[in-house]
Design an enzyme around this catalytic site. Structure first.
Site, mmCIF file in Angstrom:
data_model
loop_
_atom_site.group_PDB
_atom_site.id
_atom_site.type_symbol
_atom_site.label_atom_id
_atom_site.label_comp_id
_atom_site.label_asym_id
_atom_site.label_seq_id
_atom_site.Cartn_x
_atom_site.Cartn_y
_atom_site.Cartn_z
ATOM 1 N N SER A 95 -9.144 4.894 1.000
ATOM 2 C CA SER A 95 -8.561 4.701 -0.340
ATOM 3 C C SER A 95 -7.045 4.836 -0.346
ATOM 4 O O SER A 95 -6.448 5.181 -1.360
ATOM 5 C CB SER A 95 -9.149 5.699 -1.358
ATOM 6 O OG SER A 95 -10.545 5.631 -1.341
ATOM 7 N N ARG A 96 -6.423 4.624 0.795
ATOM 8 C CA ARG A 96 -4.954 4.698 0.915
ATOM 9 C C ARG A 96 -4.394 6.098 0.628
ATOM 10 O O ARG A 96 -3.204 6.261 0.354
ATOM 11 C CB ARG A 96 -4.248 3.676 0.009
ATOM 12 C CG ARG A 96 -4.630 2.216 0.334
ATOM 13 C CD ARG A 96 -4.274 1.889 1.786
ATOM 14 N NE ARG A 96 -4.412 0.486 2.139
ATOM 15 C CZ ARG A 96 -5.344 -0.009 2.966
ATOM 16 N NH1 ARG A 96 -6.269 0.792 3.488
ATOM 17 N NH2 ARG A 96 -5.345 -1.273 3.301
#
Ligand SMILES: Cc1cc2nc3c(=O)[nH]c(=O)nc-3n(C[C@H](O)[C@H](O)[C@H](O)COP(=O)(O)O)c2cc1C
Length: 221
Positions: free
Chosen positions: A195-196
């Site tokens: 999810s970065r």
């Protein structure tokens, strides 16, 4: 946009190998670097784990970057070898500081290093130069790195040097060739996460007190 690259915007990878947090980070960034470097070497997945980008800055503040090979890790810093009269050589010698960047994509890891750079001793440069293959020694003598040249002249110079040194096993080190020692004042270890929400652990050399204490922190991804 060029049709061939239509799907560029959708090209993205997920990073999900592992986490890296403050409890795992060694208090000494050199030890931390060596741990990650060893993993990169032993993974066998990275063609040149010691390839690093070196960025330098010219007198107008314009940055330039290129890959070189890390050749030694000393207590004081990281050593690579090059031509001192090259673009990077001249920019580094102007004393504006440098940054190094490693990207080990198969491990989802990036290491950023910033600091100052200086020439290593003549003796050490000569010792390393003489350990290189003769073909590389000839290459160093034959190339006025970063200057315009034709392929024909480059080959002619190589042939000339091969003839000149045909009875010599080890060439002398060119006076304008040698090592730079990059002395870090900052490190950042980046581990890609889902999810970065990547992990970014930083080390800053504590200012002005003369000791070598590193302040460890975390940055938002
Ligand atoms: C994988 C790789 C390793 C390289 N290693 C070195 C090196 O150790 N020293 C060096 O001077 N150039 C090395 N080069 C070439 C540099 O990237 C660059 O082309 C050259 O040093 C001239 O850069 P400059 O004109 O900015 O000074 C390497 C290039 C690659 C792609």
């Amino acid at each position: 946009m060029d049709k061939q690259f239509n799907d560029l915007a959708s090209m993205r990878r997920n990073y999900d190998l592992e986490a890296f947090d403050l409890t795992q980070a060694n208090e000494n960034p050199f030890i931390q670097f060596k741990k990650w470097f060893e993993v990169a070497i032993k993974s066998g997945k990275i063609y040149e784990p010691n390839a690093m980008t070196v960025a330098s800055v010219d007198e107008n503040g314009l940055p330039s970057a290129r890959i070189v090979l890390l050749k030694e890790i000393w207590e004081a810093g990281f050593v690579f070898y090059t031509n001192y009269d090259s673009r990077k050589g001249r920019e580094i010698l102007s004393g504006k500081g440098v940054s190094l960047l490693f990207y080990w994509d198969q491990l989802h890891r990036q290491v950023r290093i910033e600091g100052t750079a200086e020439k290593i001793s003549r003796e050490k440069s000569e010792k390393y130069f003489q350990s290189r293959p003769k073909t590389s020694q000839i290459g160093a003598w034959g190339s006025a790195q970063s200057q315009p040249v034709s392929r024909k002249d480059l080959e002619a110079r190589k042939n000339e040097l091969e003839e000149q040194y045909k009875d010599t096993d080890v060439l002398p080190c060119p006076p304008n060739w040698g090592g730079f020692l990059v002395k870090p004042t900052r490190f950042e270890f980046w581990q890609g996460r889902p999810s970065r929400l990547h992990d970014r652990i930083t080390y800053e050399l504590s200012p002005s007190d003369g000791t070598s204490d590193w302040i460890v922190g975390r940055l938002a991804p």
